[in-house]
Write a protein that holds these residues in place. Structure first.
Motif, PDB file in Angstrom:
ATOM      1  N   ASN A 297      30.708  42.429  31.617  1.00 18.95           N
ATOM      2  CA  ASN A 297      30.247  41.529  30.542  1.00 18.95           C
ATOM      3  C   ASN A 297      30.379  42.169  29.164  1.00 18.95           C
ATOM      4  OD1 ASN A 297      28.193  43.373  30.769  1.00 18.95           O
ATOM      5  ND2 ASN A 297      26.532  41.860  30.865  1.00 18.95           N
ATOM      6  N   VAL A 302      34.371  38.708  25.860  1.00 16.95           N
ATOM      7  CA  VAL A 302      33.152  38.102  26.410  1.00 16.95           C
ATOM      8  C   VAL A 302      32.176  37.958  25.254  1.00 16.95           C
ATOM      9  CG1 VAL A 302      31.266  38.297  28.064  1.00 16.95           C
ATOM     10  CG2 VAL A 302      33.536  39.218  28.622  1.00 16.95           C
ATOM     11  N   VAL A 378      30.086  34.583  37.694  1.00 18.08           N
ATOM     12  CA  VAL A 378      31.161  35.556  37.501  1.00 18.08           C
ATOM     13  C   VAL A 378      30.862  36.749  38.394  1.00 18.08           C
ATOM     14  CG1 VAL A 378      32.198  37.170  35.871  1.00 18.08           C
ATOM     15  CG2 VAL A 378      31.622  34.859  35.129  1.00 18.08           C
ATOM     16  N   SER A 380      33.155  39.391  38.469  1.00  9.06           N
ATOM     17  CA  SER A 380      33.521  40.417  37.500  1.00  9.06           C
ATOM     18  C   SER A 380      34.521  39.843  36.522  1.00  9.06           C
ATOM     19  CB  SER A 380      34.084  41.658  38.193  1.00  9.06           C
ATOM     20  OG  SER A 380      35.319  41.337  38.782  1.00  9.06           O
ATOM     21  N   VAL A 381      34.598  40.529  35.374  1.00  7.65           N
ATOM     22  CA  VAL A 381      35.580  40.135  34.371  1.00  7.65           C
ATOM     23  C   VAL A 381      36.746  41.093  34.470  1.00  7.65           C
ATOM     24  CG1 VAL A 381      35.993  39.801  31.895  1.00  7.65           C
ATOM     25  CG2 VAL A 381      33.743  39.284  32.879  1.00  7.65           C
ATOM     26  N   LYS A 382      37.943  40.556  34.388  1.00  8.32           N
ATOM     27  CA  LYS A 382      39.126  41.409  34.445  1.00  8.32           C
ATOM     28  C   LYS A 382      39.604  41.709  33.023  1.00  8.32           C
ATOM     29  CE  LYS A 382      41.056  41.473  38.251  1.00  8.32           C
ATOM     30  NZ  LYS A 382      41.721  41.480  39.531  1.00  8.32           N
ATOM     31  N   VAL A 387      39.786  40.545  27.617  1.00 12.36           N
ATOM     32  CA  VAL A 387      39.604  39.768  28.846  1.00 12.36           C
ATOM     33  C   VAL A 387      40.958  39.200  29.291  1.00 12.36           C
ATOM     34  CG1 VAL A 387      38.581  37.674  29.782  1.00 12.36           C
ATOM     35  CG2 VAL A 387      37.223  39.158  28.303  1.00 12.36           C
ATOM     36  N   VAL A 390      38.604  35.966  34.976  1.00 13.56           N
ATOM     37  CA  VAL A 390      37.320  36.197  35.630  1.00 13.56           C
ATOM     38  C   VAL A 390      37.484  35.991  37.128  1.00 13.56           C
ATOM     39  CG1 VAL A 390      35.859  35.573  33.684  1.00 13.56           C
ATOM     40  CG2 VAL A 390      36.547  33.813  35.307  1.00 13.56           C
ATOM     41  N   VAL A 392      35.604  34.684  40.287  1.00 11.18           N
ATOM     42  CA  VAL A 392      34.510  33.729  40.496  1.00 11.18           C
ATOM     43  C   VAL A 392      33.881  33.945  41.855  1.00 11.18           C
ATOM     44  CG1 VAL A 392      33.925  31.269  40.580  1.00 11.18           C
ATOM     45  CG2 VAL A 392      35.718  32.087  39.024  1.00 11.18           C
ATOM     46  N   GLU A 404      40.158  33.477  41.298  1.00  8.28           N
ATOM     47  CA  GLU A 404      40.308  34.141  40.017  1.00  8.28           C
ATOM     48  C   GLU A 404      40.837  33.135  39.019  1.00  8.28           C
ATOM     49  OE1 GLU A 404      41.500  38.607  41.513  1.00  8.28           O
ATOM     50  OE2 GLU A 404      42.342  37.861  39.626  1.00  8.28           O
ATOM     51  N   VAL A 410      35.490  34.678  27.493  1.00  2.00           N
ATOM     52  CA  VAL A 410      34.393  34.201  28.337  1.00  2.00           C
ATOM     53  C   VAL A 410      33.212  33.905  27.416  1.00  2.00           C
ATOM     54  CG1 VAL A 410      32.765  34.788  30.182  1.00  2.00           C
ATOM     55  CG2 VAL A 410      35.145  35.583  30.300  1.00  2.00           C
TER      56      VAL A 410
END
Lengths: 1005, 190, 109
Positions: A297, A302, A378, A380-382, A387, A390, A392, A404, A410
């Motif tokens: 995050n 984000v 989420v 994780s965020v890639k 970014v 994400v 899911v 994904e 985000v």
């Protein structure tokens, strides 16, 4: 990428392009931009590195809650570190550089820490750097200092000016959103004196951004109407760019106005600190959106959902082309809708909630074709510096990948927290709002004012109102109640405007996403961006026993950065509460302390810098001294000449010359700083007998007497010559630093103890310039001036007389602090300089030479005269100094008498004053201790005395000193050892403290 | 005797938002006594040429005037060259009273602040409500200005007189110059 | 920062105009007093959590001393009164008991 959209931007003046630089790169924005919106418009998503792990960080917020985007602003005289880009208005020529990275923002060596983050959890520093102890100073600290820290310290003196302003009002409204405006309107209409302050440059707050409808029109038209009406009110002061920084006792508030930050170069102070006293304070400070805690995050891109909305609507800036919205409440849908309306893509809204039916906003979003995934989260965020997508998952699960979604931004919303800081600063209590998962001000426990009643009222979103209609009604009612309690009458027909209600679905508290996130995910779920505190750190703190919120805060440093945890506090508390299995309200909050948002140190200092940093007191002869080589010595706030140094002369040479000349010919001393206090009345003699240890009531008019003053606990506090002017009038001289203090001391006893005694006192110190004319030629000089008789017969030693000298109206005291023939002459201050000049002319061929304070010290030390502050230090009684002769045995009472009978004061082992003479003629180090036999319980040498004054005497050609020595007067001739800090040991013989003219013949001629 | 010299030789500053002048020398006598006692009031009126002001009041007539300084203290204003004569009169008139009269003319510096922003200049330095309607001619206020004690009153709606100790005259002048610097209008008093 | 009222000149002003002078209504003991009396006078002070009678001086103002009755925890002020008195006047006591019915007078007042 983030970019400027072709349309939109309600706050921009697009006709006014502005150029600025970031890390040396030229960028463009518009008037009306913040530095944050302008950076984003130039695709500058990466703005800094985090404090501990040096992770790449981008802009998260759009207001003062921003944790990441701190920059160095300006250069040289305008340089300032740690400035928030979100609260910095853009101006032409602005220069900003990013902080906390090396060698560059893009490539940072310190980022290696992030790969070590598993090994750098909370408390790491405390545990790691304990041993070996010597490593701290030489190894750990230098390395940590190199890599830690935010901005650079300025190297150049601040080129701007700052000021304070004292303001008073009945009602102070803090916050210029619709609640603040309505509260100010309502208060203003009652006739109360109102000040309304808003921290940004714009009125209206969030409501116009969010498309609120007031009285069936857009919110902006209400804002415009309100500002127009308020501006027209005589009793209302409006101020933008002025933040309520702190609320203090009895309705005291600091308002921080940024006067020229947005237009540097314009004349005037940069910041103005408003020191406001308000009868009552209404905090309409709104609410702040909370982030959600999910892995990644903190990756640039984000952003808080509302901040993203601000950038699109206010500044026409898109943070990304494809934005995934993740939320636990309806409000974030506004962002999705706003992005859609701006022509941007919203691939999905991940809503952690599972709801039986769609709310108004959800339906709107779906109608725009946005995919809404309920119960989703989420995982994780890639991405790294940006970014890229994400992952899911289900909110209810542990993060198993469902899909994904590729995206470049985000928008997250974890709900809203009222800004309760100002309410809390002075003791206002909070209550937990279960429905909105936030702390609200508890109206039953407000901060208490001087009258015992609450003096702060929260209004609007700041009091936990989340519906526009409720916000306006609450603000109106708050102001109504406040003005009524202050005795004003609100017009009966005045009502709050009607705000449109929105049918929102309830929010759902989400403190971790997904709720069962694995340890690996928790380690990447940031709570406090600025201090790099993660969910895993707070859990570790709890696990290690730091279960009190204040302990956990300090162990993890959560909320201790310059943003003071505006985003992280509630999330951190909730994480701690979950970790210790306690309800959130029972964990409680940490203390909210002012300022709400950092304010400049210079604003706090105000005008007090440079020449007016503190008052410097000047005598009427100051300019002469300054023009004649004076080296200044501060004595209290006074500046006195230490010595008058001539060309090719050291200061020591000058002092030796002045001392010798005074003894041989004649010296002049500016004694204007000595206190002069008139004491008059039928009971004045009785009063002075209480003030002084001596008997002053028996002094004859026309005579002078040296007196000692003690405090009630017996210690010597001042000394000086007292002259009896008339039957009922005395003039008391005090030490230079003592005039105000002793005057206050006298007034205190007269007003609070002996108020039935008929005595008046007046501090006339500054009425006179006083010059000591000292030395064998002194009388000759005065006789040349001509006028009054200054002969021994008419004006003997310790006499005083009024008269004229050289046409000047003078009062002459035959007193001597040097042991020479000496006249202290007082003349009205407005004639002081002329009189001094006349003495210099008259004394020209008599060898007249002014002398400074150091010479004064040597002259008095040669005579064994004590100096308050040298021989005394607040623990010394006159009996210690061989001054028993100045203590009247006939008096029943004086201040300090009873105390001097206490056993400790009569102890024969108290150190007593003696003279000290080095065996080899050198000068003893001032303050040196004499060592005795053996050691104390700490293994230190026992001490048996100390040096209180030490000088080289040019008249005696050797070092002389005074000191306090155990049984000193009984040990005449004994030699003591004084180890110096220079490694040498000085041997000195105990002698009589009077070194010069023991019989006292010289002054009495 | 020489010409009397004020602390700053009547320095002035006129390029800011208000004009600042060191004025004087001005005759000032501190009179302490029972302000409710008729004999003392009579003596005070005779010396000052104006009535005894009420609590915190100041009455002036040209160079003469009188200010209420505390429950047992008055400040008598007169031309500087008259002060020794006035003082001698006062001392003989109060010989049979319990009262104290002392010359304070040289112990003080006096400044005048002029202009429509004069109130604001003072409000930057003194913790006093200086809004129109809250502070007006006829009142003397003893307070602090930045870090030194001071007293001030209004001569008319745009002019203040400030009295402070002579030794801090330069400090006061420097303060006033900073508070009156160009571009520093506050605009708080409508 | 407190606001304080000076009963001598009638000014209500911020704390920076004033100087605090500690506990009020101490009885002075001089020569002839016992060690215990003198110790109590010179060193022993009430330090109540709650109502406190204290001395203040309007040092950046009229220069006069006065007394203030104040709550040391809530900082509420019950009133100012003359320094020329050995005990708090009834109207001040009334204000205190009105707001704090359970309050009882301490050692020195």
């Amino acid at each position: 990428m983030s970019t400027r959209l072709a349309t939109g931007g309600r706050l921009l003046k697009k006709s006014q392009a502005v150029e600025f630089t970031f890390n040396g790169k030229t960028m463009r924005g518009y008037a009306g931009d913040t530095l944050a919106s302008a950076l984003l418009a130039n695709d500058q998503m990466l703005v800094g590195r985090s404090f501990k792990y040096h992770r790449p960080r981008g802009i998260v917020a759009a207001g003062p809650e921003e944790p990441n985007a701190l920059v160095n602003l300006g250069d040289e005289a305008s340089f300032e570190p740690n400035q928030r880009v979100t609260t910095t208005e853009l101006f032409e020529g602005l220069t900003a550089t990013s902080q906390n990275h090396w060698p560059s923002l893009e490539f940072d060596v310190g980022a290696i820490n992030k790969h070590l983050s598993r090994f750098l959890p909370a408390g790491f520093y405390y545990k790691m750097f304990m041993y070996p102890r010597s490593f701290w100073k030489h190894v750990y600290e230098p390395i940590i200092r190199q890599s830690a820290g935010l901005g650079k310290a300025p190297k150049t003196k601040d080129g701007d000016t700052y000021e304070h302003f004292y303001a008073f009002c009945d009602v102070l409204v803090i916050g210029g959103g619709v609640a603040g405006l309505e509260a100010a309107l309502s208060a203003g209409r009652s006739g109360a004196r109102v000040i309304l302050i808003e921290q940004t440059a714009e009125w209206g707050g969030r409501t116009p951004v969010d498309g609120g409808i007031i009285d069936e029109a857009d919110a902006q038209s209400f804002v415009d109407r309100a500002v127009a009406e308020l501006s027209a009110m005589e009793n209302v002061t409006l101020r933008t760019r002025t933040m309520g920084a702190g609320v203090y006792d009895h309705g005291y508030v600091l308002g921080y106005e940024r006067v020229t930050d947005h237009q540097p170069g314009v004349a005037g102070p940069r910041h103005r600190l408003w020191r406001i006293r308000a009868g009552h304070i209404i905090t309409a400070t709104g609410a702040i959106e909370r982030p959600l805690s999910f892995a990644g995050n903190d990756i640039p891109g984000v952003m808080l959902a509302a901040a993203m909305r601000d950038y699109v609507v206010n500044f026409g800036v898109s943070v990304g082309d494809r934005t995934v919205v993740v939320t636990n409440n309806d409000d974030a849908y506004l962002t999705a809708i706003a992005l859609k309306h701006a022509g941007l893509d919203v691939p999905a809204i991940l809503d952690a909630r599972v709801l039986p039916q769609d709310s108004e906003l959800m339906a709107q979003a779906k109608a725009l074709g946005i995919r809404v995934l309920m119960g989703h989260a989420v995982s994780s965020v890639k991405g790294g510096k940006r970014v890229t997508g994400v992952v899911v998952c289900s909110q209810a699960g542990e993060g198993a990948v469902l899909e994904e979604i590729a995206c470049d931004a985000v928008a997250m919303s974890g709900g809203w927290s009222p800004v309760v800081h100002l309410w809390s600063h002075c003791g206002g209590k909070l209550v937990w709002d279960e429905a909105h998962a936030c702390f609200n001000p508890d109206p039953n426990n407000p901060p208490i004012g001087a009258d015992g009643a609450g003096f702060v009222t929260a209004a609007g979103a700041a009091s936990g109102m989340f519906q526009l209609d409720d916000v306006l009604n609450d603000a109106h009612a708050a102001a109504d109640g406040v003005t009524r309690s202050l005795g004003f009458k609100t017009p009966k027909d005045a009502k709050a405007p009607k705000g449109a209600r929105r049918d929102d679905a309830p929010m759902m508290p989400v403190w971790l996403m997904p709720q069962g996130a694995s340890a690996k995910l928790r380690e990447k779920a940031w709570l406090d961006y600025q201090n790099d505190v993660k969910v895993s750190d707070v859990r570790l703190a709890a696990q290690e026993g730091f279960v009190s919120v204040e302990h956990a805060k300090r162990y993890t440093t959560l909320g201790m950065a310059t943003d003071q945890g505006k985003l992280s506090n509630i999330n951190g508390l909730a994480t701690l509460a979950n970790a210790v299995n306690a309800p959130i309200p029972s964990v409680g909050t940490t203390t909210f302390r002012p300022p709400y948002h950092p304010i400049s140190m210079a604003a706090i200092g105000g005008e007090a810098r440079g020449a007016v940093f503190q008052p410097v007191r000047r005598t009427p002869l100051h300019d002469w001294h300054d023009a004649n080589g004076a080296e200044w010595e501060p004595v209290g706030h006074w500046r006195r000449p230490y010595a008058y140094r001539r060309a090719n002369e050291t200061t020591h040479d000058a002092v030796m010359r002045e001392v010798s000349n005074t003894r041989e010919k004649m010296g002049l001393l500016d004694a204007s700083t000595l206190g002069k206090i008139i004491v008059k009345g039928p009971d004045a003699g009785k009063f002075l007998d209480m003030m002084y240890t001596n008997m002053m009531s028996t002094l004859k008019p026309g005579k002078c007497r040296y007196g000692l003053m003690c405090s009630e606990n017996g210690f010597l506090i001042d000394d000086g010559v007292v002259a009896r002017i008339e039957e009922d009038t005395w003039l008391c001289h005090t030490t230079t630093g003592g005039a105000e203090r002793i005057h206050g001391h006298m007034e205190e006893w007269l007003q609070t103890e002996w108020w039935d005694w008929n005595v008046y006192v007046a501090n006339v110190t500054e009425q006179y310039a006083q010059v000591a004319v000292v030395g064998p030629n002194a009388r000759k000089c005065l006789e040349r001036l001509g006028g009054m008789d200054v002969s021994k017969e008419t004006l003997g030693f310790m006499d005083w007389a009024d008269g004229e000298l050289g046409g000047f109206k003078v009062r002459v005291y035959r007193i001597s602090f040097s042991g020479e023939l000496s006249y202290e002459i007082a003349v009205d201050a407005s004639h002081g300089r002329a009189f001094w000049d006349a003495l210099l002319v008259a004394g020209h061929d008599l060898g007249v030479m002014p002398y400074g304070t150091e010479s004064l010290h040597i002259l008095r030390a040669e005579k064994g005269f004590i100096m308050i502050g040298d021989e005394t230090d607040g623990t010394i009684i006159p009996q210690d100094l061989g001054l028993s002769w100045a203590i009247s045995k006939k008096k029943d009472d004086y201040l300090g008498k009873r105390a001097q009978e206490r056993s400790h004061m009569t102890d024969p082992n108290r150190w007593k004053l003696v003279g000290l003479e080095t065996v080899d003629g050198s000068t003893l180090p001032d303050g040196a201790y004499a060592v005795g036999e053996g050691t104390n319980e700490n293994g230190q040498r026992n001490v048996i005395g100390r040096v209180t004054s030490s000088y080289h005497s040019p008249n005696l050609g050797k070092g002389i000193a005074m000191g306090l020595v155990l049984n000193g007067p009984d040990r005449m001739g004994e030699t003591l050892s004084f180890p110096g800090t220079d490694g040498k040991t000085y041997e000195a013989r105990i002698t009589d403290p009077v070194f010069y003219d023991k019989e006292g013949e010289k002054p009495n001629v | 005797m020489s010409e009397p010299v004020t602390a700053l030789h009547n320095a002035s500053y006129t390029s800011g938002i208000a004009e600042v002048f060191e004025v004087g020398p001005i005759g000032m006598i501190t009179l302490r006594g029972d302000l409710n006692a008729k004999p003392l009031r009579k003596v005070a009126v005779a010396a000052a040429g104006v009535n005894v002001p009420d609590q915190r009041g100041i009455l002036t007539e040209g160079a003469r005037g009188m200010a209420w300084m505390s429950p047992d203290e008055l400040l008598i204003l007169c031309p500087y060259d008259e002060v020794h004569a006035r003082l001698a009169d006062l001392q003989s008139a109060t010989a049979k009273l319990h009262a104290l009269a002392v010359n304070m003319s040289d112990a003080r510096a006096v400044f005048e602040i002029r202009g429509p922003h004069a109130r604001e200049v003072l409000a930057k330095l003194a913790p006093v409500d200086l809004a129109p309607g809250r502070f007006a001619p006829g009142t003397i206020r003893r307070t602090r200005m930045a870090q030194v004690p001071a007293a001030f009153w209004m001569v008319d709606d745009v002019t203040f007189r400030i009295v402070c100790f002579r030794s801090v005259a330069q400090y006061m002048f420097d303060l006033l110059k900073i508070a009156a610097q160009p571009g520093s209008e506050v605009g708080a008093f409508k | 920062m407190l606001t304080i009222h000076c009963p001598n000149c009638g000014i209500t002003a911020e704390e920076t105009e004033f100087h605090a002078g500690g506990e009020a209504h101490l009885k002075r003991f001089g020569p002839g007093s016992s060690d215990a009396e003198f110790e109590s006078y010179l060193f022993m002070r009430d330090n109540p959590k709650g109502v406190h009678f204290e001395r203040w001086r309007h040092n950046n103002g009229c220069g006069k001393w006065f007394h203030v009755a104040r709550d040391t925890t809530t900082l509420e002020v019950f009133g100012s009164y003359s320094a020329q008195t050995t005990e708090p006047p009834q109207d001040i006591l009334d204000v205190i008991t009105d707001r704090h019915p359970d309050w009882t007078q301490g050692r020195n007042a």
